[in-house]
Structure formats: structure tokens, C-alpha cells
Design an enzyme around this catalytic site. Structure first.
Site, mmCIF file in Angstrom:
data_model
loop_
_atom_site.group_PDB
_atom_site.id
_atom_site.type_symbol
_atom_site.label_atom_id
_atom_site.label_comp_id
_atom_site.label_asym_id
_atom_site.label_seq_id
_atom_site.Cartn_x
_atom_site.Cartn_y
_atom_site.Cartn_z
ATOM 1 N N PHE A 24 0.840 -1.191 0.000
ATOM 2 C CA PHE A 24 0.000 0.000 0.000
ATOM 3 C C PHE A 24 0.875 1.241 0.000
ATOM 4 O O PHE A 24 1.743 1.403 0.853
ATOM 5 C CB PHE A 24 -0.919 0.013 1.225
ATOM 6 C CG PHE A 24 -1.834 1.204 1.269
ATOM 7 C CD1 PHE A 24 -2.953 1.265 0.448
ATOM 8 C CD2 PHE A 24 -1.581 2.268 2.121
ATOM 9 C CE1 PHE A 24 -3.800 2.363 0.474
ATOM 10 C CE2 PHE A 24 -2.427 3.365 2.161
ATOM 11 C CZ PHE A 24 -3.532 3.418 1.340
ATOM 12 N N GLY A 25 0.641 2.120 -0.975
ATOM 13 C CA GLY A 25 1.361 3.388 -1.050
ATOM 14 C C GLY A 25 0.427 4.551 -0.798
ATOM 15 O O GLY A 25 -0.692 4.577 -1.303
ATOM 16 N N TYR A 26 0.879 5.516 -0.024
ATOM 17 C CA TYR A 26 0.044 6.668 0.332
ATOM 18 C C TYR A 26 0.747 8.001 0.090
ATOM 19 O O TYR A 26 0.139 9.057 0.231
ATOM 20 C CB TYR A 26 -0.376 6.573 1.807
ATOM 21 C CG TYR A 26 0.801 6.444 2.748
ATOM 22 C CD1 TYR A 26 1.432 7.563 3.262
ATOM 23 C CD2 TYR A 26 1.291 5.196 3.102
ATOM 24 C CE1 TYR A 26 2.527 7.439 4.109
ATOM 25 C CE2 TYR A 26 2.363 5.062 3.949
ATOM 26 C CZ TYR A 26 2.984 6.189 4.443
ATOM 27 O OH TYR A 26 4.063 6.070 5.280
ATOM 28 N N GLY A 27 2.020 7.985 -0.288
ATOM 29 C CA GLY A 27 2.774 9.203 -0.582
ATOM 30 C C GLY A 27 3.266 9.142 -2.013
ATOM 31 O O GLY A 27 2.478 8.969 -2.945
ATOM 32 N N SER A 28 4.576 9.250 -2.191
ATOM 33 C CA SER A 28 5.133 9.244 -3.551
ATOM 34 C C SER A 28 4.876 7.928 -4.281
ATOM 35 O O SER A 28 4.884 7.901 -5.514
ATOM 36 C CB SER A 28 6.630 9.544 -3.519
ATOM 37 O OG SER A 28 7.335 8.544 -2.802
ATOM 38 N N GLU A 99 12.718 3.731 1.461
ATOM 39 C CA GLU A 99 11.997 4.095 2.680
ATOM 40 C C GLU A 99 12.874 4.042 3.926
ATOM 41 O O GLU A 99 12.379 3.964 5.042
ATOM 42 C CB GLU A 99 10.782 3.165 2.853
ATOM 43 C CG GLU A 99 9.866 3.100 1.642
ATOM 44 C CD GLU A 99 9.186 4.423 1.309
ATOM 45 O OE1 GLU A 99 8.992 5.260 2.219
ATOM 46 O OE2 GLU A 99 8.863 4.636 0.135
#
Length: 189
Positions: A24-28, A99
Site C-alpha cells: 500500500f502506497g500513500y505518498g510518492s 523508505e
């Protein structure tokens, strides 16, 4: 916890035994994957909100002038919309490096647009990491973003690209959009 979390993530080895899993990605990660994936789908997770409370000493700032990037903060009853990628564990080496500035892997349940769910992982920079910048007024965060730049480019580009990607997803994110408005006012003023 130190700035660099690469070894902590490798030692934890969460999901390394699977052939495929969801990330799950929520930024870049929403607008710039930068890794091979098998499938990409909008998804959401519950109990979290996106906040620009993480310092960026390695991508969107420097050790002497860290930028501000997104992390997730617990918020019961809230939903965070992002992008899910079906990947193989081979991407962990790249992602652990990307990250590395305080983010750890956590398991999460995600919900897709069709209502189906699956477990996957998400990188979160918790408040006990050395780069955690914490809450601040929107104007102060926007001022930091306006002047910060690192090896991955200007911090402003991270914020503006994320805001645009969230709009494309149909997401409402008051925090991100307030930062975007404040940044544009600074640049216009």
C-alpha cells in the site's frame, strides 16, 4: 530508532516468504512507483490518516535542512486512500532503501474499489524514529516544504505531485490540500 531502517526491515523479514503480496502506497508511491509490479489498483486502509510529519533527510531534504514528507498516523474511524501494488519480495531491497529514513514495514488490511480485501504491507514512519518531525501548523510545514530540496528534488514537487495524484484518485485529503494551498500562497506572495 535511528534514521536508517534498512537493517531493521531486513531482519523483520515480514512477508519475505510469500511469492506475491500487496504493497500500500500513500505518498510518492501513488504517483511514482519506480519498481516492477504485477498489478496496480486504488485501495484504502482504515484507522489511518496521511500527515506530513516525517522529516526527509535523504530524498526531499538534507541532514542540515530536512524536508517534510508523508507518513501515516493512527486515526480510528478514518480512511486513507492510496494505491496498492501487487509485487514480489524482490522489490524489498529497492523499497527498504527508498523508505530507509525511518519507515518500517507493517501488515495492513486493504480494501479495493470493488469491496474486496486483502492483507499486505505498508511502510510507516512512527513517532519513535529519529526523523519524525511531528505535528506543526500547516503554515510552518508549508514554509519548510517551500525551501527544502534533496537528491530526489524539491520538496514542493513531492507535495504538488501527491496532491494531483490524490485528485486523480478522487480522494479528499484536507491536510494535503491545505498544505498545497499554503505552499501556492507562499509562492504567489
Amino acid at each position: 530508532m535511528s534514521f536508517n531502517t534498512i537493517e531493521a526491515n531486513r531482519r523483520a523479514g515480514r512477508f519475505a516468504d510469500r511469492e506475491q503480496l500487496w504493497l500500500f502506497g500513500y505518498g510518492s508511491l501513488i504517483y511514482k512507483a519506480g519498481f516492477d509490479y504485477l498489478e496496480r489498483r486504488p485501495a484504502s486502509i482504515t484507522g489511518w490518516v496521511r500527515r506530513f510529519w516525517q522529516g526527509s533527510h535523504d530524498h526531499r531534504g538534507t541532514p542540515d535542512a530536512p524536508g517534510r514528507v508523508a507518513t501515516l498516523v493512527r486515526a480510528p474511524g478514518e480512511t486513507c486512500l492510496g494505491m496498492a501494488y501487487r509485487v514480489t519480495p524482490a522489490v524489498f531491497e529497492h523499497l527498504d532503501h527508498r523508505e530507509k529514513n525511518g519507515y518500517l514495514r507493517f501488515a495492513t488490511e486493504m480494501t479495493f474499489a470493488d469491496g474486496t480485501t486483502d492483507e499486505g504491507l505498508v511502510y510507516i514512519a512512527t513517532e519513535d524514529n529519529a526523523a519524525f518531525a511531528g505535528p506543526a501548523p500547516v503554515a510552518a510545514i508549508a514554509r519548510r516544504i517551500a525551501v527544502s530540496e534533496g537528491p530526489s528534488g524539491p520538496n514542493r514537487d513531492y507535495l504538488l505531485n501527491l496532491a494531483a495524484a490524490l485528485r486523480e484518485l478522487g480522494a479528499t485529503d484536507e491536510h494535503v490540500f491545505a498544505l498545497e494551498a499554503e505552499l501556492r500562497a507562499l509562492e504567489d506572495g
